[in-house]
Every structure is written in C-alpha cells, then in structure tokens.
Scaffold this motif. Structure first.
Motif, mmCIF file in Angstrom:
data_model
loop_
_atom_site.group_PDB
_atom_site.id
_atom_site.type_symbol
_atom_site.label_atom_id
_atom_site.label_comp_id
_atom_site.label_asym_id
_atom_site.label_seq_id
_atom_site.Cartn_x
_atom_site.Cartn_y
_atom_site.Cartn_z
ATOM 1 N N LEU A 16 0.864 -1.172 0.000
ATOM 2 C CA LEU A 16 0.000 0.000 0.000
ATOM 3 C C LEU A 16 0.905 1.228 0.000
ATOM 4 C CD1 LEU A 16 -3.074 0.556 0.138
ATOM 5 C CD2 LEU A 16 -2.788 0.843 2.596
ATOM 6 N N ILE A 17 0.828 2.019 -1.068
ATOM 7 C CA ILE A 17 1.702 3.182 -1.242
ATOM 8 C C ILE A 17 0.859 4.448 -1.090
ATOM 9 C CG2 ILE A 17 3.326 4.356 -2.770
ATOM 10 C CD1 ILE A 17 4.243 1.526 -2.045
ATOM 11 N N PRO A 18 1.207 5.343 -0.154
ATOM 12 C CA PRO A 18 0.455 6.593 -0.006
ATOM 13 C C PRO A 18 0.611 7.501 -1.222
ATOM 14 C CG PRO A 18 1.857 6.174 1.915
ATOM 15 C CD PRO A 18 2.252 5.190 0.846
ATOM 16 N N VAL A 19 -0.475 8.150 -1.628
ATOM 17 C CA VAL A 19 -0.460 9.156 -2.698
ATOM 18 C C VAL A 19 -1.332 10.322 -2.232
ATOM 19 C CG1 VAL A 19 -0.072 7.512 -4.597
ATOM 20 C CG2 VAL A 19 -2.410 8.119 -3.930
ATOM 21 N N THR A 20 -1.165 11.463 -2.896
ATOM 22 C CA THR A 20 -1.944 12.651 -2.552
ATOM 23 C C THR A 20 -2.708 13.135 -3.767
ATOM 24 O OG1 THR A 20 -0.323 13.312 -0.897
ATOM 25 C CG2 THR A 20 -1.817 15.024 -1.686
ATOM 26 N N VAL A 21 -3.985 13.391 -3.598
ATOM 27 C CA VAL A 21 -4.807 14.022 -4.629
ATOM 28 C C VAL A 21 -4.822 15.512 -4.302
ATOM 29 C CG1 VAL A 21 -7.145 14.283 -5.556
ATOM 30 C CG2 VAL A 21 -6.222 11.999 -5.082
ATOM 31 N N HIS A 22 -4.449 16.317 -5.281
ATOM 32 C CA HIS A 22 -4.419 17.770 -5.121
ATOM 33 C C HIS A 22 -5.684 18.383 -5.733
ATOM 34 C CE1 HIS A 22 -0.269 17.717 -3.710
ATOM 35 N NE2 HIS A 22 -0.097 16.754 -4.598
ATOM 36 N N PHE A 23 -5.990 19.586 -5.309
ATOM 37 C CA PHE A 23 -7.169 20.290 -5.813
ATOM 38 C C PHE A 23 -7.181 20.336 -7.344
ATOM 39 C CE2 PHE A 23 -9.148 24.233 -7.313
ATOM 40 C CZ PHE A 23 -10.440 24.026 -6.866
ATOM 41 N N LEU A 31 -14.657 16.075 -9.285
ATOM 42 C CA LEU A 31 -14.284 14.669 -9.188
ATOM 43 C C LEU A 31 -12.834 14.504 -9.631
ATOM 44 C CD1 LEU A 31 -17.406 13.161 -10.977
ATOM 45 C CD2 LEU A 31 -17.064 13.437 -8.523
ATOM 46 N N LEU A 32 -12.153 13.507 -9.056
ATOM 47 C CA LEU A 32 -10.811 13.208 -9.545
ATOM 48 C C LEU A 32 -10.922 12.875 -11.023
ATOM 49 C CD1 LEU A 32 -7.799 12.750 -9.031
ATOM 50 C CD2 LEU A 32 -8.359 10.418 -8.327
ATOM 51 N N HIS A 33 -10.186 13.620 -11.862
ATOM 52 C CA HIS A 33 -10.260 13.437 -13.316
ATOM 53 C C HIS A 33 -9.842 12.012 -13.676
ATOM 54 C CE1 HIS A 33 -9.441 13.869 -17.576
ATOM 55 N NE2 HIS A 33 -10.168 14.970 -17.539
ATOM 56 N N PRO A 38 -4.508 6.730 -13.596
ATOM 57 C CA PRO A 38 -3.301 6.044 -14.062
ATOM 58 C C PRO A 38 -2.019 6.789 -13.681
ATOM 59 C CG PRO A 38 -4.920 6.162 -15.824
ATOM 60 C CD PRO A 38 -5.428 7.013 -14.702
ATOM 61 N N LEU A 39 -2.063 8.114 -13.657
ATOM 62 C CA LEU A 39 -0.891 8.895 -13.279
ATOM 63 C C LEU A 39 -0.515 8.631 -11.820
ATOM 64 C CD1 LEU A 39 1.161 11.192 -13.922
ATOM 65 C CD2 LEU A 39 -0.574 12.767 -13.053
ATOM 66 N N LEU A 40 -1.497 8.641 -10.930
ATOM 67 C CA LEU A 40 -1.221 8.390 -9.518
ATOM 68 C C LEU A 40 -0.754 6.952 -9.290
ATOM 69 C CD1 LEU A 40 -4.209 10.445 -8.128
ATOM 70 C CD2 LEU A 40 -1.785 10.949 -7.739
ATOM 71 N N VAL A 41 -1.301 6.005 -10.030
ATOM 72 C CA VAL A 41 -0.844 4.615 -9.944
ATOM 73 C C VAL A 41 0.594 4.516 -10.431
ATOM 74 C CG1 VAL A 41 -1.185 2.274 -10.862
ATOM 75 C CG2 VAL A 41 -3.158 3.616 -10.083
ATOM 76 N N GLU A 42 0.916 5.201 -11.525
ATOM 77 C CA GLU A 42 2.287 5.194 -12.052
ATOM 78 C C GLU A 42 3.268 5.756 -11.032
ATOM 79 O OE1 GLU A 42 5.587 4.859 -14.575
ATOM 80 O OE2 GLU A 42 3.584 3.995 -14.808
ATOM 81 N N ARG A 43 2.882 6.833 -10.361
ATOM 82 C CA ARG A 43 3.764 7.425 -9.345
ATOM 83 C C ARG A 43 3.983 6.461 -8.184
ATOM 84 N NH1 ARG A 43 1.201 13.496 -9.512
ATOM 85 N NH2 ARG A 43 2.254 14.111 -11.456
ATOM 86 N N PRO A 84 -9.672 16.543 -2.428
ATOM 87 C CA PRO A 84 -8.223 16.385 -2.364
ATOM 88 C C PRO A 84 -7.824 15.811 -1.011
ATOM 89 C CG PRO A 84 -8.839 18.730 -2.344
ATOM 90 C CD PRO A 84 -10.097 17.937 -2.457
ATOM 91 N N GLY A 85 -6.629 15.290 -0.932
ATOM 92 C CA GLY A 85 -6.130 14.782 0.344
ATOM 93 C C GLY A 85 -5.391 13.475 0.190
ATOM 94 N N PRO A 86 -5.169 12.792 1.316
ATOM 95 C CA PRO A 86 -4.409 11.537 1.283
ATOM 96 C C PRO A 86 -5.257 10.355 0.818
ATOM 97 C CG PRO A 86 -5.016 12.084 3.540
ATOM 98 C CD PRO A 86 -5.482 13.229 2.676
ATOM 99 N N TYR A 87 -4.648 9.540 -0.028
ATOM 100 C CA TYR A 87 -5.237 8.297 -0.521
ATOM 101 C C TYR A 87 -4.101 7.280 -0.579
ATOM 102 C CZ TYR A 87 -9.345 11.041 -1.699
ATOM 103 O OH TYR A 87 -10.453 11.846 -1.619
ATOM 104 N N ALA A 88 -4.319 6.155 -1.207
ATOM 105 C CA ALA A 88 -3.278 5.145 -1.345
ATOM 106 C C ALA A 88 -3.513 4.347 -2.619
ATOM 107 C CB ALA A 88 -3.248 4.217 -0.137
ATOM 108 N N VAL A 89 -2.461 3.690 -3.066
ATOM 109 C CA VAL A 89 -2.546 2.742 -4.175
ATOM 110 C C VAL A 89 -2.021 1.408 -3.658
ATOM 111 C CG1 VAL A 89 -1.768 2.151 -6.494
ATOM 112 C CG2 VAL A 89 -2.255 4.541 -5.922
#
Length: 152
Positions: A16-23, A31-33, A38-43, A84-89
């Motif tokens: 489980l890798i933390p990621v951040t969704v920005h405004f 809504l998250l575009h 895929p970009l957040l998963v790639e990161r 926006p805020g903390p999420y995970a992949v």
C-alpha cells in the motif's frame, strides 16, 4: 521536527503506497479526473521500485529493468473521489513472466478499506538498444516475487 507518517496497514499481499490528490487533480465537477488515476498509480509504482533500487536517471541503457513499456492498461471506476487529500494505491503482481509482468492495483482510502478504482497493467521489459523484449534481471525478479498475489 516533522512527524513520521503512520505505518501502512498490514495487507495479505502486495504493498500500500500513499499518494496525494491535489485540488488541481479534480475536474470541473469536483471529481478526480479520470486521467489522473493512471498517473497516480504510475507514481506509486515508481516509488515502490525506487525503494528497491530500480530507477531511471536519463540513461536507458543503464536503466536496466526500468526500461519497460506498457502493453495494456485496464481500469474500472467504482466510487468517485470528490476531495483532495491523502489516498493510497495498493499494488501487487498477478503474473511475473520472463520478459513481462501483469500487476494489479486499487486506488483506495489511506487505510485500504475503500476502493475507488481498480485495474491491471501489463509491462514488457525492453532492451534499450533494440526495443525488443528482454528478460527481467534476477534482482528484479527477487523483489517482484515478494509482490505476487498468493493465488496468482
């Protein structure tokens, strides 16, 4: 003094890798575009492999296992991300072949309890000179085996 991030919850497989969704990742409806998933998963994937010493610094020949290409991407949206805020992949491997692999992922809440999207991606390791499929290194294969889903 900075606070350390809380440890990720225990998973039965994968990481489980933390990621951040920005405004500015949100679309006109708030809504998250769809293209951001895929970009957040790639990161997250890049972060996971960098932690295992697999990086790209601009030299494809020296990149080794980081020299790979996406063959297929499948993505299903299950619930909208509206803030926006903390999420995970959540990342794992479904298949580890000689020159390719298939990994699964879930875009989820930071604790992994809520799934917003899920999918899979097929990667092919490439020879940097010929751009033809090439075998994964033994070092990569060792790290990758730790990510295999038990029933894969």
């Amino acid at each position: 003094m900075t606070a350390e991030a809380p440890p990720a919850p225990a998973l039965s497989y994968g990481r489980l890798i933390p990621v951040t969704v920005h405004f500015d990742d949100l679309d006109a409806l708030g809504l998250l575009h769809n293209a951001r998933y895929p970009l957040l998963v790639e990161r997250a994937w890049a972060e996971l492999w960098q932690a295992n010493g697999i990086t790209f610094d601009g030299d494809w020949v020296a990149a080794g296992d980081a020299c790979n290409a996406v063959k297929e991407l499948r993505l299903t949206y299950e619930a909208p991300v509206t803030r926006p805020g903390p999420y995970a992949v959540h990342l794992w491997l479904d298949r580890l072949g000689t020159t390719g692999l298939t990994y699964g992922f879930r875009f989820c809440s930071p604790d992994g309890a809520v799934t917003y999207a899920r999918g899979s991606r097929v990667l092919v390791r490439l020879d940097a000179t010929t751009l033809r499929p090439a075998p994964w290194s033994e070092g990569f294969r060792g790290a990758a085996r730790e990510l295999l889903r038990p029933d894969a």
